[in-house]
Design a protein around this motif. Structure first.
Motif, short mmCIF file in Angstrom:
data_model
loop_
_atom_site.label_atom_id
_atom_site.label_comp_id
_atom_site.label_asym_id
_atom_site.label_seq_id
_atom_site.Cartn_x
_atom_site.Cartn_y
_atom_site.Cartn_z
N GLY A 45 28.75 23.85 25.49
CA GLY A 45 30.09 24.17 25.59
C GLY A 45 30.24 25.14 24.41
O GLY A 45 31.24 26.05 24.61
N ALA A 49 32.49 28.81 24.94
CA ALA A 49 33.32 29.51 24.08
C ALA A 49 33.14 30.63 23.35
O ALA A 49 34.05 31.67 23.50
N ARG A 68 36.43 23.27 23.80
CA ARG A 68 35.61 23.67 24.84
C ARG A 68 34.15 22.50 24.58
O ARG A 68 33.93 22.12 25.61
N PRO A 145 38.24 21.24 29.22
CA PRO A 145 37.85 22.43 28.67
C PRO A 145 38.82 23.62 28.75
O PRO A 145 39.04 24.50 27.98
#
Length: 234
Positions: A45, A49, A68, A145
Motif C-alpha cells: 500500500g 502511495a 493507502r 484506499p
C-alpha cells in the motif's frame, strides 16, 4: 523516482506501516507471523502511495500514505475474515442489548444495566466484552484506499486534524448525530475514544494516562463503539 530513492522512502515510512497494522489488529487473535504478513501488505500500500501521490494537491504525503496503507490492510483482513462465528454471535448479543436499552432508557446504558438485561454477573459481562474485542468495531470505519481521491482533500484534512476520525466513515446526515452520541458517552468512554481516534494513542498509553489496566481500557472502548453502532442502527 529511481529504485534507490523509492527504497529509501520505504525505509523511512516503514514505522508508519507498522503503526497502522498495529492499530488495526490489536483486537484480533493473530500471531506474529500473520501480523508480519499484514505489514508486507501495508508496504505494498505504501508503494502504491509513492507511485500515485500528486505533490500538487493540498495534502501531506504521510496523510495520503496512511489512507493507502490502511485500505490495503483492511482489504486483506476482509479476505481472511479473522473473527470466529462464535465471537460474532456474542457480539450480536451485546449489540442487541445495547440497542434495546438505549431505546428504553433514552441514553447509553451503564455496565450494571447491560449485565442485568443479559441476566449475567458484572464479571461475566466484562469477560464477554473481552471475548468480543476482536470484532470490527464499526463498519463505517473501513476506509477504502481511494477515499482521499474521491472526496474533497480539504474536508478530509480538516476532519483528520481537528475532528473525530469517525466522521470520515459516516454519511453527512449522520455526522451530527454521531457527535451527539459521543458527547453523551460516560466521561471515561468519551476520553478513550478521543485519545484513541483523535490523538492516535495506543491502548497501553491510554491505560497509563487513566491509571487503568489495558484490558479495562479495551472494555471501555468496546462499550463506546457498541453505543455508536446501536445509534447508527436506528
Amino acid at each position: 523516482m529511481n529504485k534507490k530513492e523509492r527504497d529509501a522512502l520505504i525505509m523511512k515510512y516503514a514505522p508508519l506501516v507498522k503503526n497502522v497494522v498495529g492499530r488495526l489488529t490489536f483486537r484480533l487473535p493473530i500471531d506474529a507471523g500473520d501480523r508480519e504478513g499484514l505489514v508486507n501488505v501495508g508496504i505494498i500500500g505504501l508503494m502504491e502511495a509513492l507511485e500515485k501521490f500528486d505533490s500538487t494537491r493540498n495534502v501531506q504525503f504521510e496523510t495520503y500514505a496512511r489512507f493507502r496503507i490502511r485500505g490495503a490492510v483492511l482489504d486483506e483482513l476482509r479476505l481472511r475474515d479473522w473473527v470466529p462465528r462464535s465471537v460474532r454471535h456474542k457480539d450480536g448479543k451485546l449489540e442487541k442489548a445495547f440497542h434495546a436499552l438505549q431505546k428504553t432508557l433514552g441514553r447509553p446504558p451503564n455496565e450494571e444495566e447491560v449485565a442485568n438485561y443479559l441476566g449475567i454477573t458484572l464479571e461475566q459481562y466484562f469477560k464477554l466484552l473481552d471475548e468480543t474485542k476482536g470484532i470490527p468495531l464499526i463498519s463505517q470505519e473501513d476506509l477504502t484506499p481511494d477515499y482521499i481521491e474521491t472526496h474533497g482533500v480539504s474536508e478530509v484534512l480538516q476532519t483528520v486534524e481537528h475532528g473525530n476520525p469517525l466522521d470520515l466513515f459516516v454519511h453527512k446526515e449522520f455526522q451530527q448525530r454521531i457527535k451527539q452520541v459521543i458527547d453523551a458517552l460516560p466521561p471515561k468512554q468519551k476520553l478513550v475514544i478521543s485519545l484513541y481516534y483523535h490523538d492516535e494513542m495506543t491502548m497501553k498509553e491510554i491505560a497509563m494516562i487513566l491509571d487503568l489496566t489495558e484490558s479495562r481500557v479495551c472494555q471501555l472502548h468496546t462499550q463506546a463503539i457498541l453505543h455508536l453502532r446501536s445509534t447508527m442502527k436506528e
